[in-house]
Design an enzyme around this catalytic site. Sequence first.
Site, PDB file in Angstrom:
ATOM      1  N   SER A 142       0.871  -1.178   0.000  1.00 49.89           N
ATOM      2  CA  SER A 142       0.000   0.000   0.000  1.00 49.89           C
ATOM      3  C   SER A 142       0.905   1.223   0.000  1.00 49.89           C
ATOM      4  CB  SER A 142      -0.858  -0.008   1.271  1.00 49.89           C
ATOM      5  OG  SER A 142      -1.509   1.231   1.456  1.00 49.89           O
ATOM      6  N   TYR A 155      -1.769  -0.601  10.544  1.00 46.55           N
ATOM      7  CA  TYR A 155      -1.882  -0.920   9.117  1.00 46.55           C
ATOM      8  C   TYR A 155      -0.605  -0.515   8.381  1.00 46.55           C
ATOM      9  CZ  TYR A 155      -3.918  -0.956   4.385  1.00 46.55           C
ATOM     10  OH  TYR A 155      -4.177  -1.201   3.065  1.00 46.55           O
TER      11      TYR A 155
HETATM   12  P1  NAD Z   1     -11.754  -5.630   0.440  1.00 43.47           P
HETATM   13  O1  NAD Z   1     -12.137  -5.537   1.875  1.00 43.47           O
HETATM   14  O2  NAD Z   1     -12.683  -5.149  -0.595  1.00 43.47           O
HETATM   15  O3  NAD Z   1     -11.339  -7.141   0.089  1.00 43.47           O
HETATM   16  C1  NAD Z   1     -10.511  -7.880   0.938  1.00 43.47           C
HETATM   17  C2  NAD Z   1     -10.896  -9.347   0.833  1.00 43.47           C
HETATM   18  O4  NAD Z   1      -9.978 -10.095   1.644  1.00 43.47           O
HETATM   19  C3  NAD Z   1     -12.310  -9.624   1.356  1.00 43.47           C
HETATM   20  O5  NAD Z   1     -13.001 -10.450   0.449  1.00 43.47           O
HETATM   21  C4  NAD Z   1     -12.054 -10.341   2.674  1.00 43.47           C
HETATM   22  O6  NAD Z   1     -13.051 -11.306   2.989  1.00 43.47           O
HETATM   23  C5  NAD Z   1     -10.704 -11.004   2.421  1.00 43.47           C
HETATM   24  N1  NAD Z   1      -9.976 -11.271   3.642  1.00 43.47           N
HETATM   25  C6  NAD Z   1      -9.728 -10.411   4.670  1.00 43.47           C
HETATM   26  N2  NAD Z   1      -9.055 -11.031   5.637  1.00 43.47           N
HETATM   27  C7  NAD Z   1      -8.863 -12.304   5.216  1.00 43.47           C
HETATM   28  C8  NAD Z   1      -8.251 -13.437   5.805  1.00 43.47           C
HETATM   29  N3  NAD Z   1      -7.704 -13.388   7.027  1.00 43.47           N
HETATM   30  N4  NAD Z   1      -8.217 -14.599   5.097  1.00 43.47           N
HETATM   31  C9  NAD Z   1      -8.781 -14.651   3.877  1.00 43.47           C
HETATM   32  N5  NAD Z   1      -9.388 -13.623   3.282  1.00 43.47           N
HETATM   33  C10 NAD Z   1      -9.434 -12.466   3.955  1.00 43.47           C
HETATM   34  O7  NAD Z   1     -10.353  -4.858   0.365  1.00 43.47           O
HETATM   35  P2  NAD Z   1      -9.456  -4.369  -0.872  1.00 43.47           P
HETATM   36  O8  NAD Z   1      -9.503  -2.890  -0.846  1.00 43.47           O
HETATM   37  O9  NAD Z   1      -9.767  -5.114  -2.111  1.00 43.47           O
HETATM   38  O10 NAD Z   1      -8.039  -4.806  -0.292  1.00 43.47           O
HETATM   39  C11 NAD Z   1      -7.200  -5.799  -0.916  1.00 43.47           C
HETATM   40  C12 NAD Z   1      -5.769  -5.498  -0.523  1.00 43.47           C
HETATM   41  O11 NAD Z   1      -5.433  -4.188  -0.994  1.00 43.47           O
HETATM   42  C13 NAD Z   1      -5.526  -5.453   0.982  1.00 43.47           C
HETATM   43  O12 NAD Z   1      -4.264  -6.044   1.266  1.00 43.47           O
HETATM   44  C14 NAD Z   1      -5.503  -3.976   1.305  1.00 43.47           C
HETATM   45  O13 NAD Z   1      -4.739  -3.699   2.465  1.00 43.47           O
HETATM   46  C15 NAD Z   1      -4.855  -3.437   0.051  1.00 43.47           C
HETATM   47  N6  NAD Z   1      -5.062  -2.011  -0.201  1.00 43.47           N
HETATM   48  C16 NAD Z   1      -6.308  -1.487  -0.319  1.00 43.47           C
HETATM   49  C17 NAD Z   1      -6.444  -0.123  -0.555  1.00 43.47           C
HETATM   50  C18 NAD Z   1      -7.797   0.543  -0.686  1.00 43.47           C
HETATM   51  O14 NAD Z   1      -7.850   1.813  -0.703  1.00 43.47           O
HETATM   52  N7  NAD Z   1      -8.884  -0.185  -0.817  1.00 43.47           N
HETATM   53  C19 NAD Z   1      -5.301   0.688  -0.669  1.00 43.47           C
HETATM   54  C20 NAD Z   1      -4.054   0.119  -0.554  1.00 43.47           C
HETATM   55  C21 NAD Z   1      -3.946  -1.253  -0.324  1.00 43.47           C
END
Ligand code: NAD
Length: 244
Positions: A142, A155
């Site tokens: 991230s 985080y």
């Molecule tokens: P999201 O919440 O839409 O999707 C995350 C998915 O991961 C969900 O389906 C959830 O059920 C699953 N999950 C969570 N914990 C889990 C576990 N312990 N075991 C198995 N599955 C699990 O989130 P997203 O925004 O798509 O995030 C995906 C990745 O991107 C993450 O690592 C997040 O930190 C990173 N990220 C997101 C953003 C943002 O702005 N959305 C920015 C930077 C990084």
Amino acid sequence: MSLANRVAIITGAGSGIGRAASLKLSTQGMLVALVDYDVARGEETLRLVKEQEGNGIFIQADVSSSTEVQNYVANIKERYGRIDVFFNNAGVMGTLSPLADYSEETFDRIMAVNLKGAFLGLKYVIKVMEEQRSGVIINTASTAGVQSTPFLGGYSASKHGVVGLTKTAAAEYGPKGIRINAVCPGGVITNMTKDMDMSDPVQNGPLRRPSSPEEIANVVCFLASEEASYMNGSIVTVDGGLTA
Ligand code: NAD
């Protein structure tokens, strides 16, 4: 070498960036093994994959559990015989709070999923790729992994940790034919950010908007492909210029 008929694992495949990447890799002809701990979401992604004529399976697993990670890796290896691409993506964000008030429970859970989860995925998937002497891994870090992120201390620490794992793994396994990189999204419109105000143009950086999950998935797909054959240990920001 094209991605067609090759095998990809996507964790956190049930939502957001993981779902978009699952659909994107599937359109390249990859067999997609979807991992999520939420069954309903994971099965919905598999339905969407099949709706676009893709092939894959869904396996429920919590990426913070060593046993569950070992089981899904063994299960996929047995079923498909190999693992070509691993998108190590599942993550959680937790609530916002200054560090002195940051709850220990939140810190422990975020570390367990984001950092230990990333470590466990690397540990067990690399074993398989090492035997093949080939493979590509993309970790989701991230912008919080490369700069300060006020009120998201746990985080941010977890994502800096993912960057550290990525660089170390790239140095250790590059010589064995495995490329390992990280993507660092800025603000992305997903379930994770649904309760946040994502509209502040300045906080969004120079492009003045958050990204769609598909804009992150496109970069993941590129990193997975042979087009990125010389990329290893790269920490790739996909943030509209936010960290620039
Ligand atoms: P999201 O919440 O839409 O999707 C995350 C998915 O991961 C969900 O389906 C959830 O059920 C699953 N999950 C969570 N914990 C889990 C576990 N312990 N075991 C198995 N599955 C699990 O989130 P997203 O925004 O798509 O995030 C995906 C990745 O991107 C993450 O690592 C997040 O930190 C990173 N990220 C997101 C953003 C943002 O702005 N959305 C920015 C930077 C990084």
